[in-house]
Enzyme design. Structure first.
Site, PDB file in Angstrom:
ATOM      1  N   SER A  88      33.045  44.908  47.258  1.00 46.98           N
ATOM      2  CA  SER A  88      34.252  44.137  47.963  1.00 46.98           C
ATOM      3  C   SER A  88      33.508  43.697  49.286  1.00 46.98           C
ATOM      4  CB  SER A  88      35.377  45.159  48.323  1.00 46.98           C
ATOM      5  OG  SER A  88      36.039  44.510  49.654  1.00 46.98           O
ATOM      6  N   HIS A  98      34.175  41.498  44.409  1.00 48.57           N
ATOM      7  CA  HIS A  98      35.451  41.624  44.577  1.00 48.57           C
ATOM      8  C   HIS A  98      35.770  40.957  45.987  1.00 48.57           C
ATOM      9  CE1 HIS A  98      39.682  43.892  44.570  1.00 48.57           C
ATOM     10  NE2 HIS A  98      39.471  43.994  45.743  1.00 48.57           N
ATOM     11  N   ASP A 107      38.823  40.079  48.749  1.00 48.34           N
ATOM     12  CA  ASP A 107      40.096  40.462  49.203  1.00 48.34           C
ATOM     13  C   ASP A 107      40.651  39.331  50.085  1.00 48.34           C
ATOM     14  OD1 ASP A 107      40.348  43.002  48.381  1.00 48.34           O
ATOM     15  OD2 ASP A 107      38.645  43.344  49.717  1.00 48.34           O
ATOM     16  N   MET A 133      43.848  37.833  52.046  1.00 45.65           N
ATOM     17  CA  MET A 133      44.802  38.498  52.904  1.00 45.65           C
ATOM     18  C   MET A 133      45.481  37.289  53.680  1.00 45.65           C
ATOM     19  SD  MET A 133      43.311  41.909  54.263  1.00 45.65           S
ATOM     20  CE  MET A 133      42.329  43.156  52.945  1.00 45.65           C
ATOM     21  N   HIS A 161      41.448  39.472  44.568  1.00 48.02           N
ATOM     22  CA  HIS A 161      42.528  40.290  44.665  1.00 48.02           C
ATOM     23  C   HIS A 161      43.457  39.864  45.958  1.00 48.02           C
ATOM     24  CE1 HIS A 161      43.772  44.510  46.656  1.00 48.02           C
ATOM     25  NE2 HIS A 161      44.624  43.963  46.126  1.00 48.02           N
ATOM     26  N   MET A 205      46.400  39.469  48.132  1.00 48.62           N
ATOM     27  CA  MET A 205      47.124  40.061  48.875  1.00 48.62           C
ATOM     28  C   MET A 205      48.139  39.253  49.650  1.00 48.62           C
ATOM     29  SD  MET A 205      44.800  43.527  50.098  1.00 48.62           S
ATOM     30  CE  MET A 205      43.406  42.487  49.428  1.00 48.62           C
ATOM     31  N   MET A 208      45.824  50.803  43.739  1.00 44.54           N
ATOM     32  CA  MET A 208      45.215  51.014  45.353  1.00 44.54           C
ATOM     33  C   MET A 208      45.259  52.280  45.673  1.00 44.54           C
ATOM     34  SD  MET A 208      44.449  47.802  46.393  1.00 44.54           S
ATOM     35  CE  MET A 208      43.982  48.453  48.175  1.00 44.54           C
ATOM     36  N   PHE A 244      42.984  46.680  55.019  1.00 45.68           N
ATOM     37  CA  PHE A 244      41.724  46.986  55.767  1.00 45.68           C
ATOM     38  C   PHE A 244      40.610  47.809  55.105  1.00 45.68           C
ATOM     39  CE2 PHE A 244      45.358  46.818  58.587  1.00 45.68           C
ATOM     40  CZ  PHE A 244      45.039  45.833  59.458  1.00 45.68           C
ATOM     41  N   GLY A 245      39.252  47.877  55.383  1.00 43.39           N
ATOM     42  CA  GLY A 245      38.159  48.299  54.725  1.00 43.39           C
ATOM     43  C   GLY A 245      38.204  49.654  55.241  1.00 43.39           C
ATOM     44  N   ASP A 289      40.725  50.681  43.904  1.00 45.53           N
ATOM     45  CA  ASP A 289      40.157  50.073  45.112  1.00 45.53           C
ATOM     46  C   ASP A 289      40.846  50.673  46.327  1.00 45.53           C
ATOM     47  OD1 ASP A 289      39.674  48.157  47.199  1.00 45.53           O
ATOM     48  OD2 ASP A 289      40.992  46.370  46.368  1.00 45.53           O
TER      49      ASP A 289
HETATM   50  C1  DX5 Z   1      41.862  46.832  50.993  1.00 46.32           C
HETATM   51  C2  DX5 Z   1      41.079  46.084  50.275  1.00 46.32           C
HETATM   52  C3  DX5 Z   1      39.629  46.579  49.547  1.00 46.32           C
HETATM   53  C4  DX5 Z   1      38.685  47.027  50.542  1.00 46.32           C
HETATM   54  C5  DX5 Z   1      38.186  48.455  50.265  1.00 46.32           C
HETATM   55  O1  DX5 Z   1      43.030  46.236  51.448  1.00 46.32           O
HETATM   56  O2  DX5 Z   1      41.754  45.632  48.905  1.00 46.32           O
HETATM   57  O3  DX5 Z   1      39.213  45.855  48.689  1.00 46.32           O
HETATM   58  O4  DX5 Z   1      37.660  46.220  50.819  1.00 46.32           O
HETATM   59  O5  DX5 Z   1      37.731  48.844  51.195  1.00 46.32           O
HETATM   60  P1  DX5 Z   1      36.902  50.295  51.237  1.00 46.32           P
HETATM   61  O6  DX5 Z   1      35.961  50.287  49.995  1.00 46.32           O
HETATM   62  O7  DX5 Z   1      35.960  50.440  52.274  1.00 46.32           O
HETATM   63  O8  DX5 Z   1      37.763  51.322  51.201  1.00 46.32           O
HETATM   64 ZN    ZN Z   2      40.682  44.663  47.226  1.00 45.96          ZN
END
Ligand code: DX5
Ligand code: ZN
Length: 249
Positions: A32, A57, A59, A61, A90, A92, A161, A167-168, A199
């Site tokens: 990601s 991947h 993201d 948002m 993805h 969101m 999820m 957030f990561g 994820d």
């Molecule tokens: C969170 C994202 C994820 C994120 C995962 O909302 O959808 O894809 O990048 O990050 P990690 O692997 O750091 O939990």
């Molecule tokens: Zn994601």
């Protein structure tokens, strides 16, 4: 015969069945880019794919469905030129139907939408397919698998999820595991063909649990791009996933 690897307890019958049927060849790592250096995306992606990442991947948002803002179709269009591997977008975002054509046109190969953000989920999934993209549905940690019952037949993948989206680098939520098991069970019972993606919080300390629960597409942001070399990190994670899932007996 094959069975899941060493763990705190003996695998139950379902876990054994899941691994035996789907094996490790179908386990894919989807780095990601949320945790990547956005000033050097092409290089970062190149390193992650050199380490075995086979899907990127992305993201998306919008600051409404989740409390964060990331990127839109123009960046996806540039990513498309930077890599050959499928782009897994993805979404969101609220009102995904409005943007699906733009992401598809920009080069997305897979597009997933949240059950929680889609008022007419069946229509939205068909919209994704009508743009020749793989259609995925996503559920948040608080959303039960049962809410997907009527769309599982038409989706190409289900994204579970294992953190609250936005957030990561968040901590893995263990209750996601039983949802992956449930999805594998339903797939076997009903003869469906969707793949199971996970994820959030996937890292060296959680990857064996998600693989044994039935996850086949492993999204990882922080574990790949957080620190060190994305190539080394991706290779280590993929290795751990594969060795956790397959011990021949
Ligand atoms: C969170 C994202 C994820 C994120 C995962 O909302 O959808 O894809 O990048 O990050 P990690 O692997 O750091 O939990
Ligand atoms: Zn994601």
């Amino acid at each position: 015969m094959i069975r899941p690897g060493l763990g705190c307890c003996r695998p139950n019958e379902l876990e054994t069945q899941v691994i035996a049927v789907y094996g490790t060849d179908l386990i894919e790592l989807a780095p990601s880019i949320l945790s990547a250096d956005f000033a050097h995306l092409a290089d970062q992606i190149g390193r992650a794919t050199a380490g075995g990442g086979s899907v990127i991947h992305v993201d998306i948002m919008d600051g409404h469905f989740v409390p964060n803002i990331t990127i839109g179709p123009p960046v996806v269009r540039s990513l498309r030129k930077a890599t050959q591997v499928p782009l897994d977008c993805h979404l969101m975002i609220e009102n995904p139907d409005q943007y699906i054509p733009d992401f598809a046109d920009a080069g997305a190969n897979w597009i997933s939408v949240h059950q929680e953000a889609s008022r007419h989920l069946n229509r939205t999934l068909h919209l994704i397919k009508s743009h020749q993209c793989q259609a995925g549905v996503v559920i948040n940690p608080a959303t039960p698998v049962e809410t997907l019952s009527e769309v599982l037949e038409i989706v190409d993948y289900v994204l579970v999820m294992s953190v609250n989206p936005g957030f990561g680098a968040q901590e893995f939520i263990p209750s996601a595991l039983h949802k992956m098991r449930k999805l594998a069970e339903i797939r076997a019972e009903r003869g469906y063909s969707y793949r199971i993606e996970v994820d959030g919080g996937v890292a060296l300390d959680t990857v064996s649990d998600v693989v044994r629960a039935g996850a086949e597409i492993l999204v990882a942001g922080n574990a790949v791009f957080g620190k060190g070399d994305p190539k080394t990190n991706a290779a280590a994670l993929l290795d751990a996933a594969r060795s956790a899932s397959l011990i021949k007996v």
